[in-house]
Design a protein around this motif. Structure first.
Motif, PDB file in Angstrom:
ATOM      1  N   ASP A 111       0.667  -1.302   0.082  1.00 37.82           N
ATOM      2  CA  ASP A 111       0.181   0.130   0.019  1.00 37.82           C
ATOM      3  C   ASP A 111       0.607   1.116   0.040  1.00 37.82           C
ATOM      4  N   THR A 114       1.984   3.701  -5.252  1.00 35.31           N
ATOM      5  CA  THR A 114       0.714   4.133  -6.150  1.00 35.31           C
ATOM      6  C   THR A 114       0.174   2.905  -6.685  1.00 35.31           C
ATOM      7  N   GLN A 332       6.617   5.599  -4.617  1.00 36.66           N
ATOM      8  CA  GLN A 332       6.105   5.624  -3.342  1.00 36.66           C
ATOM      9  C   GLN A 332       5.037   7.078  -3.218  1.00 36.66           C
ATOM     10  N   LYS A 333       3.887   6.605  -2.726  1.00 32.76           N
ATOM     11  CA  LYS A 333       2.565   7.710  -2.402  1.00 32.76           C
ATOM     12  C   LYS A 333       3.447   8.696  -1.660  1.00 32.76           C
ATOM     13  N   ILE A 336       5.317  11.438  -3.257  1.00 35.67           N
ATOM     14  CA  ILE A 336       4.700  12.698  -3.931  1.00 35.67           C
ATOM     15  C   ILE A 336       4.592  13.955  -3.389  1.00 35.67           C
ATOM     16  N   ASP A 337       4.414  13.914  -2.083  1.00 35.88           N
ATOM     17  CA  ASP A 337       4.244  15.250  -1.104  1.00 35.88           C
ATOM     18  C   ASP A 337       5.486  15.453  -0.542  1.00 35.88           C
ATOM     19  N   ALA A 355       0.669   9.300 -10.882  1.00 37.76           N
ATOM     20  CA  ALA A 355      -0.325   8.882  -9.874  1.00 37.76           C
ATOM     21  C   ALA A 355      -1.793   8.877 -10.763  1.00 37.76           C
TER      22      ALA A 355
END
Length: 410
Positions: A111, A114, A332-333, A336-337, A355
């Protein structure tokens, strides 16, 4: 004398013990194939992994797209890697040929990526790889010609019409190829392959002529019928024509990939990068996602350690180090931030668009799609055939080619 003999015997025994220990360590080793000029990105992670696991990691660099081909020979010969890097579009063939070992990752670790990137390494709900880096199409615009990127594809069409009145170009893109037009076709209701009952792809269910796909191609046709694209961007040399117009500062924007950044920079273009614009219905354009991933060879002598290695080097702190060293966009999610990417316009645009992207199907049948789909798009967009008729013909042709391919493999 006896004392000296005893001392010598003890020292000799210790020396033998040390030799055995060294030999034991030498046999606990992993062979890793990494992409060209990219091993610097995992150097620190390898050092820590070796210390924590009492293992020696041998790294060899070679072009990632050629590693599977070399594995076919080196694997059975016992001189291949435990871990290698492959593009996701080679996954299907590799699995069918039995070259790779399935992985078993905890849900939490899965999880962290993405969905599109991790699913790029699944075949029939079985995971075979962990994403390393992603790339996809983005909007690249000349900041000296347009202050900021326009929000929608319709806005770009209107802007392009005004530019043509001044003998200049607005947005240019290779919509006559499925790789570029997929960004509209997918979100508007078309699909490449349907799903089977295992969650994988069904190569006999082709959705490139569904109503949404026809609607998408009909919309993209406006860029041609309304004269905002030059005729020279059709066909095999189209990308060269697009690059030339952009580097000569005669076009305000193009849809292209990160591979174009360096040439545009070298040409002296003051360019910006943004995710792709929105479609007429407000949905963001999608794109094909290219994913590099780490996989484990079926000939690995220590598959558990090989998977442990892949998980270890993909911890956040090592992913950041890898990004700084290689500038490849991680999957990795959380990244992105991360300010490191969020504050980098180019990296952020690629990460955000990635994404929204769709992983290119990794099944071998995907190879039968390109030719018929591209022919149908060129016929449709240039007005030589109606979109529905052209796409119907393409789907029929793909079906025939897939059947022939499957028959030859039996």
């Amino acid at each position: 004398m006896k004392k000296n003999t005893l001392t010598a015997l003890i020292l000799s025994t210790l020396a033998v013990g040390q030799c055995l220990t060294v030999q034991a360590h030498a046999t606990t080793q992993l062979n890793v194939w990494e992409d060209i000029k990219k091993s610097v990105g995992i150097r620190d992670a390898i050092k820590d992994f070796e210390k924590e696991n009492d293992v020696k990691v041998n790294v060899q660099e070679m072009p990632f797209a050629q590693q599977l081909e070399k594995l076919r020979l080196d694997g059975p010969a016992g001189i291949g890697p435990d871990v290698l890097v492959i593009p996701n579009d080679q996954l299907g063939g590799a699995v069918v040929q039995g070259l790779l070992t399935p992985l078993n990752l905890d849900k939490e670790k899965v999880d962290a990526f993405t969905p599109a990137s991790i699913n790029a390494f699944r075949m029939d709900n079985t995971l075979y790889g962990v994403p390393k880096a992603v790339e996809t199409l983005v909007l690249i615009y000349n900041k000296d010609l347009v202050a900021k990127p326009l929000n929608g594809l319709t806005d770009w069409l209107d802007y392009s019409k005004k530019q043509r009145a001044e003998n200049k170009y607005g947005l240019l893109a290779k919509f006559d190829q499925i790789y570029y037009s997929w960004g509209a076709i997918g979100p508007m209701g078309g699909y490449l392959f349907g799903k089977n009952d295992k969650g994988g792809y069904n190569p006999t269910d082709i959705g490139l002529n569904k109503p949404g796909a026809v609607e998408a191609v009909t919309f993209l046709k406006k860029f041609y019928s309304e004269g905002v694209f030059p005729s020279g961007i059709l066909g095999d040399n189209g990308l060269n024509a697009i690059d030339s117009l952009f580097t000569e500062k005669k076009a305000a924007a193009v849809i292209n990939g990160p591979w174009a950044f360096q040439p545009y920079e070298a040409a002296g273009v003051n360019y910006g990068v943004a995710p792709l614009p929105a479609l007429p219905d407000g949905k963001p354009m999608s794109s094909f996602l290219g994913v590099k991933g780490y996989v484990v060879s079926t000939w690995s002598k220590d598959k558990a350690m090989a998977q442990k290695f892949i998980e270890f080097i993909n911890q956040p702190k090592y992913v950041k180090i890898r990004y700084i060293s290689t500038r490849e966009i991680p999957a990795q999610k959380a990244m992105i931030d991360d300010p490191m990417i969020k504050n980098d316009e180019k990296a952020s645009a690629v990460a955000v668009q990635a994404a929204r992207a769709t992983a290119m199907p990794g099944i071998p049948e995907m190879g039968e799609v390109w030719g018929p789909a591209n022919s149908a798009l060129e016929l449709s967009l240039t007005g030589k055939q109606e979109p529905q008729a052209a796409l119907d013909s393409a789907v029929k042709q793909i079906h025939m080619q897939v059947e022939a391919m499957q028959a030859s493999n039996q």
